[in-house]
Design a protein around this motif. Structure first.
Motif, PDB file in Angstrom:
ATOM      1  N   LEU A 109      -0.583   7.227  -4.055  1.00  0.00           N
ATOM      2  CA  LEU A 109       1.896   8.734  -3.807  1.00  0.00           C
ATOM      3  C   LEU A 109       0.506   8.936  -2.621  1.00  0.00           C
ATOM      4  O   LEU A 109       1.724   9.605  -1.801  1.00  0.00           O
ATOM      5  CB  LEU A 109       1.375   9.363  -4.904  1.00  0.00           C
ATOM      6  CG  LEU A 109       1.837   8.966  -6.307  1.00  0.00           C
ATOM      7  CD1 LEU A 109       1.883   9.548  -6.823  1.00  0.00           C
ATOM      8  CD2 LEU A 109       3.687   7.956  -5.321  1.00  0.00           C
ATOM      9  N   ALA A 110      -0.565   9.563  -2.195  1.00  0.00           N
ATOM     10  CA  ALA A 110      -0.863  10.526  -1.093  1.00  0.00           C
ATOM     11  C   ALA A 110      -0.632   9.212   0.573  1.00  0.00           C
ATOM     12  O   ALA A 110      -0.666   9.382   1.603  1.00  0.00           O
ATOM     13  CB  ALA A 110      -2.472  10.792  -1.134  1.00  0.00           C
ATOM     14  N   GLY A 111      -1.595   7.636   0.149  1.00  0.00           N
ATOM     15  CA  GLY A 111      -1.249   6.669   0.925  1.00  0.00           C
ATOM     16  C   GLY A 111       0.302   6.833   1.271  1.00  0.00           C
ATOM     17  O   GLY A 111       0.667   6.662   2.594  1.00  0.00           O
ATOM     18  N   LYS A 112       1.045   6.535   0.971  1.00  0.00           N
ATOM     19  CA  LYS A 112       2.878   6.531   0.524  1.00  0.00           C
ATOM     20  C   LYS A 112       3.248   7.699   1.331  1.00  0.00           C
ATOM     21  O   LYS A 112       4.027   7.102   2.345  1.00  0.00           O
ATOM     22  CB  LYS A 112       3.150   6.687  -0.249  1.00  0.00           C
ATOM     23  CG  LYS A 112       4.566   5.589  -0.099  1.00  0.00           C
ATOM     24  CD  LYS A 112       5.161   4.363  -0.076  1.00  0.00           C
ATOM     25  CE  LYS A 112       6.924   3.857   0.286  1.00  0.00           C
ATOM     26  NZ  LYS A 112       6.150   2.761   1.300  1.00  0.00           N
ATOM     27  N   PHE A 113       3.199   8.745   1.238  1.00  0.00           N
ATOM     28  CA  PHE A 113       3.464  10.286   2.269  1.00  0.00           C
ATOM     29  C   PHE A 113       2.989  10.394   3.135  1.00  0.00           C
ATOM     30  O   PHE A 113       3.670  10.679   4.174  1.00  0.00           O
ATOM     31  CB  PHE A 113       2.701  11.021   0.673  1.00  0.00           C
ATOM     32  CG  PHE A 113       3.713  12.510   1.542  1.00  0.00           C
ATOM     33  CD1 PHE A 113       4.615  12.810   1.626  1.00  0.00           C
ATOM     34  CD2 PHE A 113       2.480  13.555   1.795  1.00  0.00           C
ATOM     35  CE1 PHE A 113       5.081  14.748   2.255  1.00  0.00           C
ATOM     36  CE2 PHE A 113       2.691  14.254   2.581  1.00  0.00           C
ATOM     37  CZ  PHE A 113       4.218  15.015   2.815  1.00  0.00           C
ATOM     38  N   THR A 115       0.894   7.277   5.316  1.00  0.00           N
ATOM     39  CA  THR A 115       1.413   6.177   6.341  1.00  0.00           C
ATOM     40  C   THR A 115       2.562   5.721   5.620  1.00  0.00           C
ATOM     41  O   THR A 115       2.712   4.216   6.881  1.00  0.00           O
ATOM     42  CB  THR A 115      -0.322   5.673   6.515  1.00  0.00           C
ATOM     43  OG1 THR A 115      -0.355   4.929   4.490  1.00  0.00           O
ATOM     44  CG2 THR A 115      -1.193   6.132   5.686  1.00  0.00           C
ATOM     45  N   GLY A 116       2.881   5.918   4.834  1.00  0.00           N
ATOM     46  CA  GLY A 116       3.658   4.693   4.464  1.00  0.00           C
ATOM     47  C   GLY A 116       3.566   3.869   3.208  1.00  0.00           C
ATOM     48  O   GLY A 116       4.484   2.643   3.364  1.00  0.00           O
ATOM     49  N   SER A 117       2.388   3.251   3.134  1.00  0.00           N
ATOM     50  CA  SER A 117       1.119   2.767   2.679  1.00  0.00           C
ATOM     51  C   SER A 117       1.176   2.990   1.157  1.00  0.00           C
ATOM     52  O   SER A 117       0.197   3.582   1.302  1.00  0.00           O
ATOM     53  CB  SER A 117       1.012   1.553   3.591  1.00  0.00           C
ATOM     54  OG  SER A 117       0.256   0.734   2.598  1.00  0.00           O
ATOM     55  N   TYR A 118       1.233   1.730   0.193  1.00  0.00           N
ATOM     56  CA  TYR A 118       0.667   3.079  -1.297  1.00  0.00           C
ATOM     57  C   TYR A 118      -1.290   2.328  -0.722  1.00  0.00           C
ATOM     58  O   TYR A 118      -1.786   3.163  -1.714  1.00  0.00           O
ATOM     59  CB  TYR A 118       0.997   1.829  -2.126  1.00  0.00           C
ATOM     60  CG  TYR A 118       2.935   2.128  -2.718  1.00  0.00           C
ATOM     61  CD1 TYR A 118       2.317   3.625  -3.396  1.00  0.00           C
ATOM     62  CD2 TYR A 118       3.679   1.549  -3.077  1.00  0.00           C
ATOM     63  CE1 TYR A 118       3.659   4.137  -3.690  1.00  0.00           C
ATOM     64  CE2 TYR A 118       4.610   1.777  -2.869  1.00  0.00           C
ATOM     65  CZ  TYR A 118       5.418   3.046  -3.192  1.00  0.00           C
ATOM     66  OH  TYR A 118       6.055   4.188  -3.913  1.00  0.00           O
ATOM     67  N   THR A 119      -1.027   1.349   0.294  1.00  0.00           N
ATOM     68  CA  THR A 119      -2.212   1.133   0.387  1.00  0.00           C
ATOM     69  C   THR A 119      -3.473   1.343   0.837  1.00  0.00           C
ATOM     70  O   THR A 119      -4.397   1.335   1.967  1.00  0.00           O
ATOM     71  CB  THR A 119      -3.181  -0.704   0.500  1.00  0.00           C
ATOM     72  OG1 THR A 119      -2.310  -1.663   0.808  1.00  0.00           O
ATOM     73  CG2 THR A 119      -2.759  -1.242  -1.226  1.00  0.00           C
ATOM     74  N   TRP A 120      -2.893   2.526   2.018  1.00  0.00           N
ATOM     75  CA  TRP A 120      -3.091   3.310   3.474  1.00  0.00           C
ATOM     76  C   TRP A 120      -3.484   2.182   4.273  1.00  0.00           C
ATOM     77  O   TRP A 120      -3.646   1.771   5.020  1.00  0.00           O
ATOM     78  CB  TRP A 120      -4.018   4.107   2.906  1.00  0.00           C
ATOM     79  CG  TRP A 120      -4.563   4.747   1.593  1.00  0.00           C
ATOM     80  CD1 TRP A 120      -4.171   5.313   0.748  1.00  0.00           C
ATOM     81  CD2 TRP A 120      -4.345   6.617   3.014  1.00  0.00           C
ATOM     82  NE1 TRP A 120      -4.889   6.149   0.458  1.00  0.00           N
ATOM     83  CE2 TRP A 120      -4.004   7.265   1.884  1.00  0.00           C
ATOM     84  CE3 TRP A 120      -4.341   6.956   4.215  1.00  0.00           C
ATOM     85  CZ2 TRP A 120      -4.026   8.540   1.476  1.00  0.00           C
ATOM     86  CZ3 TRP A 120      -4.385   8.861   3.978  1.00  0.00           C
ATOM     87  CH2 TRP A 120      -4.147   8.998   2.580  1.00  0.00           C
ATOM     88  N   GLU A 121      -2.487   1.187   4.671  1.00  0.00           N
ATOM     89  CA  GLU A 121      -2.089   0.493   5.603  1.00  0.00           C
ATOM     90  C   GLU A 121      -3.218  -1.002   5.485  1.00  0.00           C
ATOM     91  O   GLU A 121      -3.434  -1.474   6.432  1.00  0.00           O
ATOM     92  CB  GLU A 121      -1.704   1.154   6.738  1.00  0.00           C
ATOM     93  CG  GLU A 121      -0.781   2.112   7.082  1.00  0.00           C
ATOM     94  CD  GLU A 121      -0.449   2.158   8.686  1.00  0.00           C
ATOM     95  OE1 GLU A 121      -2.015   2.291   9.278  1.00  0.00           O
ATOM     96  OE2 GLU A 121       0.821   2.338   8.630  1.00  0.00           O
TER      97      GLU A 121
END
Length: 290
Positions: A109-113, A115-121
């Protein structure tokens, strides 16, 4: 003193009331001391009230435990000892797994918030569900595999290497006109090792050198690790007749070196085993994908 009686309405004076203790409660830490029951003190007071209840429960449990031990010493039969109601629960395997899942969920969720990606791009085949839960795995014949050569619209492009079939539709090099299109719809284990793409589209690996076997192992690992190429099944490969001739190498020098020399089956097997134990390395600029 008449004025005092008048101030009191002409009657007796009301009793004295000490309002200094209004809204106060006993201090749980210091005897005979009062503290204000204001919002700032309530968490402190509630915590001490909780501690007192816990201590009372623990004392009652200790008493039951002592009584049980006395009965055991007297030869009486007793049931199992009740669990201490104030004991802290240990974090077991289930609790640890729950913590890990929550941690991964928070990180996603932090990555989605951020970088916009659930896997941190981070993009890899290991971030796709199909890697761990493969779907549409099927068994191909060589004839069926040949129908997936990229020339039919709305049909994926497949290649096979040592029996494993991969969907390479996302690779432009495997489409008509691409440098690897010649392998589309074919099993090309030998070609991946020797570089003879036109003449070695076969699973026959007899007579291949150790360097060629290492090249084959490299390419097998390449497709396993590639983020865009997904394994879709296996191809049924016919057995190789030991009496059949070994495919001639497309390089004239190598063809002359192996002309008339048929290696023993044991030596070929030993070469494959030695390759399996070595690290897969990329052949120096030999078959780099475009």
């Amino acid at each position: 003193m008449s004025w005092l009686k008048e101030a009191a309405g002409g009657g007796p004076l009301p009793p004295y009331v000490d309002n200094s203790l209004e809204g106060k409660v006993p201090d749980p830490r210091i005897p005979n001391r009062m503290v204000a029951n204001k919002p700032a003190n309530r968490p402190f007071l509630a915590y001490h009230e909780y501690r007192e209840k816990q201590e009372a429960l623990h004392a009652a449990w200790l008493k039951k435990k002592q009584e049980r031990e006395e009965k055991i010493a007297g030869g009486e039969k007793v049931g199992p000892l009740e669990r201490d109601p104030t004991a802290q629960e240990e974090v077991g395997v289930l609790g640890l797994l729950k913590f890990i899942v929550l941690l991964l969920l928070f990180a996603s969720l932090a990555g989605k918030f951020i970088t916009g990606s659930y896997t941190w791009e981070y993009e890899s085949k290991w971030t796709r569900l199909k890697t761990y839960w493969p779907t549409n795995q099927r068994l191909f014949s060589l004839n069926l595999l040949s129908e997936y050569d990229g020339t039919t619209a709305n049909r994926p492009t497949y290649i096979a290497i040592d029996g494993d079939v991969y969907d390479v539709s996302k690779g432009a090099a495997y489409q008509p006109g691409g440098s690897y299109h010649i392998l589309a719809g074919h099993e090309g284990a030998r070609a991946f090792g020797t570089g003879c793409f036109k003449t070695h589209r076969t699973h026959d690996t007899r007579g291949m050198s150790e360097s060629e076997l290492r090249s084959l192992a490299h390419w097998k690992n390449f497709y396993v690790e590639h983020k865009d190429y997904v394994k879709v099944g296996r191809v049924v490969l016919p057995p190789i007749d030991p009496a059949s001739p070994i495919p001639e190498h497309c390089d004239p020098k190598k063809a002359r070196q192996s002309d008339g020399k048929k290696p023993a089956r044991d030596s070929v097997t030993e070469a494959k085993v030695s390759v399996a134990t070595e690290e897969t390395k990329s052949t120096a600029g030999k078959h780099d994908e475009f």
